[in-house]
Write a protein that holds these residues in place. Sequence first.
Motif, PDB file in Angstrom:
ATOM      1  N   TYR A  53       0.837  -1.205   0.000  1.00 25.76           N
ATOM      2  CA  TYR A  53       0.000   0.000   0.000  1.00 25.76           C
ATOM      3  C   TYR A  53       0.871   1.255   0.000  1.00 25.76           C
ATOM      4  O   TYR A  53       0.403   2.342  -0.316  1.00 25.76           O
ATOM      5  CB  TYR A  53      -1.009  -0.025   1.154  1.00 25.76           C
ATOM      6  CG  TYR A  53      -0.416   0.261   2.522  1.00 25.76           C
ATOM      7  CD1 TYR A  53      -0.535   1.514   3.101  1.00 25.76           C
ATOM      8  CD2 TYR A  53       0.271  -0.731   3.225  1.00 25.76           C
ATOM      9  CE1 TYR A  53       0.012   1.780   4.349  1.00 25.76           C
ATOM     10  CE2 TYR A  53       0.811  -0.475   4.468  1.00 25.76           C
ATOM     11  CZ  TYR A  53       0.677   0.786   5.024  1.00 25.76           C
ATOM     12  OH  TYR A  53       1.226   1.042   6.259  1.00 25.76           O
ATOM     13  N   ILE A  54       2.155   1.073   0.368  1.00 24.82           N
ATOM     14  CA  ILE A  54       3.163   2.118   0.130  1.00 24.82           C
ATOM     15  C   ILE A  54       4.049   1.523  -0.970  1.00 24.82           C
ATOM     16  O   ILE A  54       4.712   0.500  -0.745  1.00 24.82           O
ATOM     17  CB  ILE A  54       3.986   2.396   1.414  1.00 24.82           C
ATOM     18  CG1 ILE A  54       3.063   2.883   2.528  1.00 24.82           C
ATOM     19  CG2 ILE A  54       5.108   3.400   1.140  1.00 24.82           C
ATOM     20  CD1 ILE A  54       3.682   2.850   3.927  1.00 24.82           C
ATOM     21  N   GLN A  89       9.263   2.308   9.836  1.00 31.68           N
ATOM     22  CA  GLN A  89       7.799   2.332   9.873  1.00 31.68           C
ATOM     23  C   GLN A  89       7.267   2.405  11.310  1.00 31.68           C
ATOM     24  O   GLN A  89       7.751   3.198  12.092  1.00 31.68           O
ATOM     25  CB  GLN A  89       7.231   1.138   9.089  1.00 31.68           C
ATOM     26  CG  GLN A  89       7.574   1.199   7.603  1.00 31.68           C
ATOM     27  CD  GLN A  89       7.010   2.423   6.912  1.00 31.68           C
ATOM     28  OE1 GLN A  89       6.053   3.021   7.364  1.00 31.68           O
ATOM     29  NE2 GLN A  89       7.611   2.842   5.802  1.00 31.68           N
ATOM     30  N   SER A  90       6.320   1.533  11.638  1.00 29.52           N
ATOM     31  CA  SER A  90       5.610   1.700  12.926  1.00 29.52           C
ATOM     32  C   SER A  90       6.479   1.504  14.162  1.00 29.52           C
ATOM     33  O   SER A  90       6.070   1.875  15.258  1.00 29.52           O
ATOM     34  CB  SER A  90       4.446   0.720  13.009  1.00 29.52           C
ATOM     35  OG  SER A  90       3.342   1.259  12.349  1.00 29.52           O
ATOM     36  N   PHE A 122      -4.345  -1.484  12.121  1.00 23.34           N
ATOM     37  CA  PHE A 122      -3.547  -0.338  12.565  1.00 23.34           C
ATOM     38  C   PHE A 122      -3.958   0.980  11.917  1.00 23.34           C
ATOM     39  O   PHE A 122      -3.668   2.051  12.441  1.00 23.34           O
ATOM     40  CB  PHE A 122      -2.051  -0.596  12.343  1.00 23.34           C
ATOM     41  CG  PHE A 122      -1.623  -0.740  10.905  1.00 23.34           C
ATOM     42  CD1 PHE A 122      -1.428  -1.997  10.349  1.00 23.34           C
ATOM     43  CD2 PHE A 122      -1.385   0.380  10.125  1.00 23.34           C
ATOM     44  CE1 PHE A 122      -1.014  -2.135   9.032  1.00 23.34           C
ATOM     45  CE2 PHE A 122      -0.970   0.251   8.806  1.00 23.34           C
ATOM     46  CZ  PHE A 122      -0.791  -1.010   8.249  1.00 23.34           C
ATOM     47  N   ASN A 141      -2.063   3.948  13.828  1.00 21.74           N
ATOM     48  CA  ASN A 141      -1.663   5.172  13.126  1.00 21.74           C
ATOM     49  C   ASN A 141      -2.262   6.423  13.755  1.00 21.74           C
ATOM     50  O   ASN A 141      -1.582   7.448  13.908  1.00 21.74           O
ATOM     51  CB  ASN A 141      -2.055   5.092  11.649  1.00 21.74           C
ATOM     52  CG  ASN A 141      -1.148   4.147  10.877  1.00 21.74           C
ATOM     53  OD1 ASN A 141      -0.325   3.461  11.474  1.00 21.74           O
ATOM     54  ND2 ASN A 141      -1.305   4.098   9.569  1.00 21.74           N
ATOM     55  N   GLU A 185       5.615   7.298   0.314  1.00 14.66           N
ATOM     56  CA  GLU A 185       4.559   7.323   1.332  1.00 14.66           C
ATOM     57  C   GLU A 185       3.838   8.674   1.361  1.00 14.66           C
ATOM     58  O   GLU A 185       2.637   8.726   1.659  1.00 14.66           O
ATOM     59  CB  GLU A 185       5.123   6.970   2.715  1.00 14.66           C
ATOM     60  CG  GLU A 185       4.004   6.670   3.703  1.00 14.66           C
ATOM     61  CD  GLU A 185       4.438   5.980   4.987  1.00 14.66           C
ATOM     62  OE1 GLU A 185       5.555   5.452   5.049  1.00 14.66           O
ATOM     63  OE2 GLU A 185       3.635   5.990   5.935  1.00 14.66           O
ATOM     64  N   ASN A 192      -3.955   8.452   6.127  1.00 15.07           N
ATOM     65  CA  ASN A 192      -3.418   8.992   7.387  1.00 15.07           C
ATOM     66  C   ASN A 192      -3.814  10.458   7.580  1.00 15.07           C
ATOM     67  O   ASN A 192      -4.074  10.899   8.707  1.00 15.07           O
ATOM     68  CB  ASN A 192      -1.895   8.838   7.431  1.00 15.07           C
ATOM     69  CG  ASN A 192      -1.482   7.407   7.759  1.00 15.07           C
ATOM     70  OD1 ASN A 192      -2.276   6.636   8.316  1.00 15.07           O
ATOM     71  ND2 ASN A 192      -0.253   7.048   7.418  1.00 15.07           N
ATOM     72  N   TYR A 216       5.177  12.625  10.835  1.00 16.40           N
ATOM     73  CA  TYR A 216       4.990  11.203  11.170  1.00 16.40           C
ATOM     74  C   TYR A 216       5.475  10.314  10.013  1.00 16.40           C
ATOM     75  O   TYR A 216       6.171   9.315  10.216  1.00 16.40           O
ATOM     76  CB  TYR A 216       3.506  10.942  11.477  1.00 16.40           C
ATOM     77  CG  TYR A 216       3.092   9.506  11.351  1.00 16.40           C
ATOM     78  CD1 TYR A 216       3.320   8.599  12.383  1.00 16.40           C
ATOM     79  CD2 TYR A 216       2.481   9.039  10.179  1.00 16.40           C
ATOM     80  CE1 TYR A 216       2.963   7.266  12.248  1.00 16.40           C
ATOM     81  CE2 TYR A 216       2.130   7.715  10.038  1.00 16.40           C
ATOM     82  CZ  TYR A 216       2.367   6.824  11.074  1.00 16.40           C
ATOM     83  OH  TYR A 216       2.020   5.509  10.931  1.00 16.40           O
ATOM     84  N   CYS A 220       8.558   7.512  10.030  1.00 17.87           N
ATOM     85  CA  CYS A 220       8.381   6.115   9.599  1.00 17.87           C
ATOM     86  C   CYS A 220       9.374   5.729   8.497  1.00 17.87           C
ATOM     87  O   CYS A 220       9.583   4.547   8.235  1.00 17.87           O
ATOM     88  CB  CYS A 220       6.962   5.889   9.073  1.00 17.87           C
ATOM     89  SG  CYS A 220       5.695   5.928  10.342  1.00 17.87           S
ATOM     90  N   TYR A 268      -0.524  -4.943  17.012  1.00 17.12           N
ATOM     91  CA  TYR A 268      -1.880  -4.569  16.599  1.00 17.12           C
ATOM     92  C   TYR A 268      -2.923  -5.581  17.051  1.00 17.12           C
ATOM     93  O   TYR A 268      -2.874  -6.067  18.160  1.00 17.12           O
ATOM     94  CB  TYR A 268      -1.948  -4.359  15.075  1.00 17.12           C
ATOM     95  CG  TYR A 268      -0.877  -3.451  14.593  1.00 17.12           C
ATOM     96  CD1 TYR A 268      -0.868  -2.115  14.978  1.00 17.12           C
ATOM     97  CD2 TYR A 268       0.143  -3.922  13.787  1.00 17.12           C
ATOM     98  CE1 TYR A 268       0.119  -1.274  14.556  1.00 17.12           C
ATOM     99  CE2 TYR A 268       1.140  -3.076  13.355  1.00 17.12           C
ATOM    100  CZ  TYR A 268       1.124  -1.753  13.741  1.00 17.12           C
ATOM    101  OH  TYR A 268       2.106  -0.929  13.335  1.00 17.12           O
ATOM    102  N   GLY A 285       6.740  -3.278  12.342  1.00 22.95           N
ATOM    103  CA  GLY A 285       6.576  -2.217  11.348  1.00 22.95           C
ATOM    104  C   GLY A 285       6.358  -2.831   9.981  1.00 22.95           C
ATOM    105  O   GLY A 285       6.875  -3.931   9.710  1.00 22.95           O
ATOM    106  N   VAL A 286       5.619  -2.144   9.099  1.00 24.40           N
ATOM    107  CA  VAL A 286       5.339  -2.739   7.786  1.00 24.40           C
ATOM    108  C   VAL A 286       6.569  -2.773   6.865  1.00 24.40           C
ATOM    109  O   VAL A 286       6.511  -3.352   5.786  1.00 24.40           O
ATOM    110  CB  VAL A 286       4.142  -2.060   7.058  1.00 24.40           C
ATOM    111  CG1 VAL A 286       2.815  -2.381   7.740  1.00 24.40           C
ATOM    112  CG2 VAL A 286       4.343  -0.572   6.893  1.00 24.40           C
TER     113      VAL A 286
HETATM  114  N1  GLN Z   1       3.933   4.481   7.864  1.00 19.20           N
HETATM  115  C1  GLN Z   1       3.019   3.385   7.956  1.00 19.20           C
HETATM  116  C2  GLN Z   1       1.608   3.896   7.863  1.00 19.20           C
HETATM  117  O1  GLN Z   1       1.338   4.947   8.331  1.00 19.20           O
HETATM  118  C3  GLN Z   1       3.268   2.649   9.238  1.00 19.20           C
HETATM  119  C4  GLN Z   1       2.352   1.469   9.441  1.00 19.20           C
HETATM  120  C5  GLN Z   1       2.985   0.284  10.082  1.00 19.20           C
HETATM  121  O2  GLN Z   1       4.197   0.067  10.090  1.00 19.20           O
HETATM  122  N2  GLN Z   1       2.143  -0.580  10.581  1.00 19.20           N
HETATM  123  O3  GLN Z   1       0.721   3.281   7.324  1.00 19.20           O
END
Ligand code: GLN
Length: 334
Positions: A53-54, A89-90, A122, A141, A185, A192, A216, A220, A268, A285-286
């Motif tokens: 999704y990124i 990331q997260s 998340f 998030n 991103e 977000n 943010y 990440c 999560y 983290g994703v």
């Molecule tokens: N930067 C990612 C987001 O905002 C972080 C999400 C993640 O790592 N779960 O979607």
Amino acid sequence: MKTHKNIKFFVGIVLFLAVVLNAATYSPEQVQRVVNEAYTKYKGDMGGKNADYIKALARVDSKIFGIVLVDKKGNIYKAGDVKSRVSIQSISKVFTLALVMSERGSNFVQKKIGVNATGLAFNSIIAIELHGGSASNPFVNAGAIQTTSWVKAKESKERWVKISANMSAFAGRKLTLNDEVYDSELNDNKRNQAIAKLLDAYGRMGSNPLEATTVYTRQCSMNVSAKDLAVMSATIANHGINPLTKQRVINAKYTPKIMAVMATAGLYDNAGDWLYDTGLPAKSGVGGGIIAVVPGEFGIGVVSPPLDSYGNSVRAQLAIKYIVKKLHLNPLTK
Ligand code: GLN
């Protein structure tokens, strides 16, 4: 009478062994051997899928797999690709939470952001509505963007300088940005932004919602290796002192609070299963990283990009579970 005594003796031996086996009786050689075993066992497991999704995350090499443990004395145990860097990331959410807790106290975090699980994904928007406009916790998030907005700063640049310096202090080196992930991103960021605007409508943000979302997103996109993650996690395990640089990064009174949030919401909506299996506070983290903290003993950092449906690295979870089992690291058994 004699049989009675024998039974007592036998029970005594069993209890003694149970205590000894559960205690931290591992030698450095054993730790390194178990880390090697975890690597060899799961190296070929290509279950899961990179986040997409990124867009830039889909392009990261899925084969990267590195495991690092750092103990409180700064000894390093490692296997596999421990140098390749992925975006944090997260996992960054843990360290910005640490910063806001230092600046504003743990009561502020509990009251203003929350420390309960959402039971939802998340990036859920409905979770905010279901909880009366609350983000629920700093690791979804919503709560993370809110946390970033509460870092004390006059403007965006100052907020970013503080956040990046804080993450670097946890890692013990100056972390740098993954520009490709950041640009990507920023273009995939509408959800977000919507979350931040919704929280703003509920009066929960500490700064402009779009500004906070951009900072943010930047936080990440910091690049980290499995080693960086292990050092960051070991700093929490070591009551706030980085075991490599010996710098105090956060007051020791806050590390139990941070670990409590990690235990509740680190993985999560799968955090319950994770705690049931390992007993360890952790954060995923994703980008494919996971940190796990063995309180007072080790920081664990694992990187492997393919994720399960919750957004948690498949191999990182398997490797940590293996290490926890073999070295008896579950703190709930002590
Ligand atoms: N930067 C990612 C987001 O905002 C972080 C999400 C993640 O790592 N779960 O979607």
